[in-house]
Enzyme design. Structure first.
Site, PDB file in Angstrom:
ATOM      1  N   SER A 184       0.852  -1.195   0.000  1.00 20.55           N
ATOM      2  CA  SER A 184       0.000   0.000   0.000  1.00 20.55           C
ATOM      3  C   SER A 184       0.881   1.236   0.000  1.00 20.55           C
ATOM      4  O   SER A 184       2.078   1.166   0.313  1.00 20.55           O
ATOM      5  CB  SER A 184      -0.884   0.002   1.261  1.00 20.55           C
ATOM      6  OG  SER A 184      -1.536   1.240   1.453  1.00 20.55           O
ATOM      7  N   TYR A 189      -2.713  -1.209  10.178  1.00 21.81           N
ATOM      8  CA  TYR A 189      -2.674  -1.403   8.724  1.00 21.81           C
ATOM      9  C   TYR A 189      -1.288  -1.066   8.175  1.00 21.81           C
ATOM     10  O   TYR A 189      -0.702  -1.839   7.405  1.00 21.81           O
ATOM     11  CB  TYR A 189      -3.743  -0.525   8.075  1.00 21.81           C
ATOM     12  CG  TYR A 189      -3.858  -0.665   6.584  1.00 21.81           C
ATOM     13  CD1 TYR A 189      -4.458  -1.789   6.026  1.00 21.81           C
ATOM     14  CD2 TYR A 189      -3.397   0.327   5.733  1.00 21.81           C
ATOM     15  CE1 TYR A 189      -4.584  -1.923   4.648  1.00 21.81           C
ATOM     16  CE2 TYR A 189      -3.515   0.210   4.358  1.00 21.81           C
ATOM     17  CZ  TYR A 189      -4.116  -0.917   3.819  1.00 21.81           C
ATOM     18  OH  TYR A 189      -4.233  -1.043   2.463  1.00 21.81           O
ATOM     19  N   LYS A 221       1.452  -3.478   6.260  1.00 21.51           N
ATOM     20  CA  LYS A 221       1.825  -3.205   4.874  1.00 21.51           C
ATOM     21  C   LYS A 221       3.315  -2.903   4.732  1.00 21.51           C
ATOM     22  O   LYS A 221       3.920  -3.204   3.705  1.00 21.51           O
ATOM     23  CB  LYS A 221       0.974  -2.051   4.331  1.00 21.51           C
ATOM     24  CG  LYS A 221      -0.502  -2.417   4.148  1.00 21.51           C
ATOM     25  CD  LYS A 221      -0.674  -3.594   3.205  1.00 21.51           C
ATOM     26  CE  LYS A 221      -2.125  -3.900   2.898  1.00 21.51           C
ATOM     27  NZ  LYS A 221      -2.290  -5.015   1.957  1.00 21.51           N
TER      28      LYS A 221
END
Length: 431
Positions: A163, A180, A184
């Site tokens: 990401s 998150y 990532k």
């Protein structure tokens, strides 16, 4: 033979031949968003696909769409699987081999994941760990399971979706996303580490990390389902959007609720890339033999900013995922145009601001902004740096000054653009 084509294991340059035709791919997270588009576009290019997801009905819909565009004799299969669970994943290679009568795999697209903005400080620990676990294991476990099949072929590709938040660990001021981002970053780290690992021990397999910016997908709703949380209110009616704009530094004191709804649409249509377009960029990147694939204008911009001034990236007012200057300028166009003053200015402007190629349509009903499709007859083409464009539209800087410095250029009907700028009420002064 070029070095990249040699690594791909095909003759001629990668551009001479579609590397997907006649091959076999596994796609995780295939029930929606980029995963669904990967299945559809690969099938259309003659690639057999094993579509994997926890959402059985979603995969069924994906395969129905893919079959409608698939080339003749392409085999498509669906596999309901929790790719974050080792027991579930370990049985996948045999299932794929059986469904496709295959002894090797050409592409593994690890696309599955969830989104969660849980704070490390005050977020729920169990949910934080679930977000990290799903995002990490959804890449790690399939990579482990399918590596023997990738190594069994002439030229395998492991393509892992990280990401923008895999190289920039926040959304902006006041908007952390630790679970998150941590996952990532780990996905990107694994993928980059595998470059040398594969070159040394599995030279027939190549690896790529995909770094998408904001893409229109079902990630949010899917995350709610997988993590067992209730979906948040839809922001289309303005719920939460005013606070979001304030965090970005966009003045809102003069905006009505209807204006906020227009801005929500603007954020989706301009600052979020359609999944189909994102997948075209991913497949092109792999075709070209690239190991690092940035997807979307925002990913490219943030990457450049973080590299240019890493020590300032996390400072308040530093790097934002959204190009705030462009957003403020577009907000002025969409909601601050005087209806009486834009009458007679009907027409189409192409507006190229930084990496964004947009079209601005002026009608008696107002002003609409969209991505430029290349087929509109335009009255003028405006090219500018984001800051100059915002300052001109807000009335902070005369057009002539921005043009004199070369930060704004106009080709075509200059007078019509001048009149359009004069029809905009200025931004309120921040207090």
């Amino acid at each position: 033979m070029s070095s990249s084509s040699s690594q791909l294991g095909i003759s001629g340059s990668p551009a001479d031949r579609d590397i997907y035709a006649g091959r076999l791919a596994v796609v995780t997270g295939a029930a929606s968003g980029m995963g669904r588009e990967l299945v559809i576009q690969l099938a259309a290019r003659g690639c057999g696909v094993a579509a994997c997801d926890l959402d059985g009905p979603g995969i069924k819909e994906t395969l129905a769409r893919a079959k409608s565009v698939a080339q003749k004799d392409v085999i498509l299969s669906s596999h309901v699987c929790d790719v974050a669970d080792r027991v579930s994943v370990d049985g996948l290679p045999d299932a794929v081999a059986t469904a496709h009568l295959a002894d090797h795999l050409d592409f593994l697209f690890n696309n599955a994941g969830v989104h969660g903005e849980e704070s490390f400080v005050n977020g729920d620990r169990e949910r934080w760990e679930r977000v990290f676990s799903v995002c990490w294991n959804a890449v790690y476990l399939p990579s482990r399971a399918f590596l023997p099949m990738l190594m069994a072929g002439r030229a395998g590709w492991l393509v892992n979706t990280s990401s923008l938040n895999g190289f920039f660990a926040r959304h902006g001021d006041g908007a952390p996303c630790t679970a998150y981002s941590a996952a990532k970053f780990a996905v990107r780290g694994l993928t980059e580490a595998l470059i040398e690992d594969f070159r040394t021990y599995a030279p027939s397999v190549r690896v790529a990390t995909v770094l998408p910016g904001t893409v229109v997908t079902g990630l949010s709703s899917n995350s709610d389902r997988i993590l067992g949380r209730r979906a948040e209110p839809d922001s289309a009616g303005g719920v939460g959007i005013r606070d979001h704009l304030k965090l970005l530094g966009v003045p809102t004191t003069d905006l009505a609720e209807g204006d906020l709804s227009k801005i929500t649409s603007l954020l989706r249509d301009i600052f979020m890339m359609p999944a189909a377009q994102a997948v075209r960029q991913i497949l092109a990147g792999v075709q070209e033999g690239r190991w690092r694939i940035l997807v979307g204008e925002d990913a490219v911009e943030v990457d450049a900013q973080v590299r240019a001034r890493p020590e300032e990236a996390y400072e308040p007012g530093g790097v934002n995922q959204v190009n705030v200057d462009l957003l403020r300028a577009l907000v002025s166009l969409v909601v601050r145009a005087d209806p009486e003053r834009i009458r007679g200015l009907e027409g189409v402007f192409q507006v190229v601001i930084g990496r964004y190629d947009l079209v601005c349509r002026v009608s008696p009903d107002g002003i609409e902004i969209d991505r430029h499709g290349g087929d509109d007859g335009v009255s003028a083409i405006v090219e500018a740096e984001p800051d100059a464009f915002r300052r001109v539209l807000s009335g902070e800087e005369p057009i002539d000054q921005a043009m004199l410095d070369g930060r704004l250029r106009i080709a075509g009907d200059r007078h019509r653009f001048d009149a359009l700028v004069k029809a905009l009420r200025p931004e309120p002064i921040a207090t």
